[in-house]
Design a protein around this motif. Sequence first.
Motif: not given
Length: 259
Positions: A158-174
């Motif tokens: 959760f302190n990785s910008r890449t990890d958080v944004l990638a997961t957020a993208k997956a959750l929001e698209d889903t």
Amino acid sequence: MKNEVKIHEVSSSPLKGRREFLKLSGMAVAGTGLFLTGCSYDEGIGLNNSFDSTAKIGSNGHKPGVKDGVFDLGGNDLGVLTYAYALEQLEADFYTKVVNASGFTSTFNSIEQQVMTDLYYHEVIHREFFKAALTGALPNPEKQLLPNLAFNYGSLNFNSRTDVLATAKALEDTGVAAYNGAGRLLSNPDYLLLAGKIVSVEARHASAIRSLINPNSNDFAGDDVVDPTTGLDVKLNPSQVLLIAGGFITTEFTAKYLP
């Protein structure tokens, strides 16, 4: 032209109670309709014949609740709302962890922090709205309301910008695809109106996250989520969505009566 991401801030102060949640979410009117309709909901009302024949629809409806020792989301309108409540629990939990991460202010710049904070408020509002609506609509909410779910994000940092944004993208698209796919399962027009409002917000979330990942591009409405021929968003059935979301949800439940 600079591509700036701006989302209207819901509130910078702690939210106080259910009424404020509904007011801030702009769904108070729809919520009133939900409660009134929910009080007279009849499980015997079936889904109309236009639905996919593969849908697992009970002959006289199935309310949410424990079946064979495991909570089942149920079918018909209340099952769809419970399904949405499960997804909103996931999104709210994810953004709660994002904004409370130890490196939140150093991982994200000021604009990104504002976006994440706004999304956190929105998703908490959605979660609490569904909880309140279902509590009012279910005949026996003590036994039929989906419990608080538990989540596990594995190795996500959760302190990785890449990890958080990638997961957020997956959750929001889903999430957008989930609401698009569930709309046809709703028979009550008040519920459909509510779903339409929320999917509009979720689509804005998805676009905002995509712009943070790939600024100054067309990715905010990429061909992978908006069909370039029809202009329509992706839609997924609950069984497809739960396969994706289930990777984060550790609380066992079933969805036997949703397609």
